[in-house]
Design a protein around this motif. Structure first.
Motif, mmCIF file in Angstrom:
data_model
loop_
_atom_site.group_PDB
_atom_site.id
_atom_site.type_symbol
_atom_site.label_atom_id
_atom_site.label_comp_id
_atom_site.label_asym_id
_atom_site.label_seq_id
_atom_site.Cartn_x
_atom_site.Cartn_y
_atom_site.Cartn_z
ATOM 1 N N GLY A 237 14.317 -17.378 1.403
ATOM 2 C CA GLY A 237 14.783 -16.031 1.698
ATOM 3 C C GLY A 237 13.722 -14.993 1.412
ATOM 4 N N THR A 238 14.032 -13.768 1.866
ATOM 5 C CA THR A 238 13.140 -12.631 1.648
ATOM 6 C C THR A 238 13.978 -11.385 1.373
ATOM 7 N N ALA A 239 13.380 -10.402 0.747
ATOM 8 C CA ALA A 239 14.022 -9.109 0.506
ATOM 9 C C ALA A 239 12.914 -8.107 0.225
ATOM 10 N N ALA A 240 13.045 -6.895 0.772
ATOM 11 C CA ALA A 240 11.963 -5.936 0.635
ATOM 12 C C ALA A 240 12.467 -4.504 0.788
ATOM 13 N N TYR A 241 11.597 -3.573 0.425
ATOM 14 C CA TYR A 241 11.855 -2.159 0.696
ATOM 15 C C TYR A 241 10.526 -1.428 0.742
ATOM 16 N N TYR A 242 10.530 -0.296 1.435
ATOM 17 C CA TYR A 242 9.379 0.597 1.393
ATOM 18 C C TYR A 242 9.831 2.037 1.599
ATOM 19 N N PRO A 243 9.011 2.989 1.128
ATOM 20 C CA PRO A 243 9.348 4.404 1.290
ATOM 21 C C PRO A 243 9.362 4.796 2.766
ATOM 22 N N ILE A 244 10.274 5.702 3.122
ATOM 23 C CA ILE A 244 10.368 6.205 4.488
ATOM 24 C C ILE A 244 10.560 7.712 4.468
ATOM 25 N N ASN A 245 10.369 8.334 5.616
ATOM 26 C CA ASN A 245 10.556 9.783 5.756
ATOM 27 C C ASN A 245 11.936 10.066 6.330
ATOM 28 N N ALA B 275 0.811 -1.221 0.000
ATOM 29 C CA ALA B 275 0.000 0.000 0.000
ATOM 30 C C ALA B 275 0.846 1.273 0.000
ATOM 31 N N THR B 276 2.146 1.153 0.260
ATOM 32 C CA THR B 276 2.986 2.351 0.377
ATOM 33 C C THR B 276 3.872 2.590 -0.843
ATOM 34 N N GLY B 277 3.860 1.654 -1.788
ATOM 35 C CA GLY B 277 4.732 1.798 -2.953
ATOM 36 C C GLY B 277 6.020 1.026 -2.815
ATOM 37 N N GLY B 278 6.065 0.126 -1.847
ATOM 38 C CA GLY B 278 7.232 -0.735 -1.687
ATOM 39 C C GLY B 278 7.014 -2.077 -2.359
ATOM 40 N N GLU B 279 7.958 -2.959 -2.140
ATOM 41 C CA GLU B 279 7.850 -4.327 -2.669
ATOM 42 C C GLU B 279 8.377 -5.291 -1.622
ATOM 43 N N PHE B 280 7.827 -6.492 -1.622
ATOM 44 C CA PHE B 280 8.311 -7.558 -0.748
ATOM 45 C C PHE B 280 8.464 -8.798 -1.615
ATOM 46 N N TRP B 281 9.674 -9.317 -1.665
ATOM 47 C CA TRP B 281 9.969 -10.481 -2.500
ATOM 48 C C TRP B 281 10.252 -11.701 -1.632
ATOM 49 N N VAL B 282 9.926 -12.862 -2.179
ATOM 50 C CA VAL B 282 10.367 -14.114 -1.576
ATOM 51 C C VAL B 282 11.277 -14.815 -2.569
ATOM 52 N N ILE B 283 12.224 -15.562 -2.027
ATOM 53 C CA ILE B 283 13.166 -16.315 -2.845
ATOM 54 C C ILE B 283 12.834 -17.783 -2.661
ATOM 55 N N GLU B 284 12.597 -18.456 -3.794
ATOM 56 C CA GLU B 284 12.241 -19.872 -3.756
ATOM 57 C C GLU B 284 13.357 -20.713 -4.357
#
Length: 158
Positions: free
Chosen positions: A69-77, A53-62
């Protein structure tokens, strides 16, 4: 979707919620760090709100149809056009293959394509491999740690 060797890197789906959380919790406990579902890890249990909902992404590694594994980012202030890379964890059996570096590079590309200009990462000194990865890929140590279990913060300008 991305591919690295025999790994599939894809967007998180609702069915991944428990398994992704289990991977993160497992890696944290391996290093003696606490799983904090009410604090630092509440985002993992609510991907839709914190990432999608914030414009980030969340990935899973299969690997062989298992989440490793996992990897993600999201916008911050933290300045204009800033994001934080979060929840980049790999199970021990898939480390040392260059996957972490590949993930970091793909995250940076995805972040740049969305118009962000500054990446923040918080980590803990005990995560020696992560610290080495960030420092060898242009992340600069700075101040302002906001997560209780972390003692290092890095920034990179794109």
């Amino acid at each position: 979707m991305y591919f690295y060797q025999h790994f599939v890197i894809r967007n998180w789906q609702e069915k991944d919620r428990t398994l992704a959380a289990r991977v993160i919790s497992s890696v944290l406990s391996e290093y003696g760090l606490p799983w904090q579902p009410e604090e630092a890890d509440k985002d993992v249990l609510n991907i839709e709100e914190y990432y999608l909902a914030t414009g980030g992404e969340f990935w899973v590694i299969e690997y062989q149809n298992q989440i490793v594994g996992t990897a993600a980012y999201y916008p911050i202030n933290r300045g204009e056009k800033a994001v934080e890379i979060r929840k980049m964890y790999l199970l021990p059996k898939v480390r040392g293959l260059g996957l972490g570096k590949y993930l970091l590079q793909q995250l940076e590309i995805a972040i740049a394509l969305r118009g962000f200009e500054k990446i923040w990462i918080e980590t803990a000194s005990i995560l020696v491999e992560a610290v080495k990865l960030y420092e060898s890929n242009g992340y600069l140590p700075t101040t302002g740690v906001e997560t209780t279990r972390c003692d290092r913060v890095y920034v990179k300008y794109l």
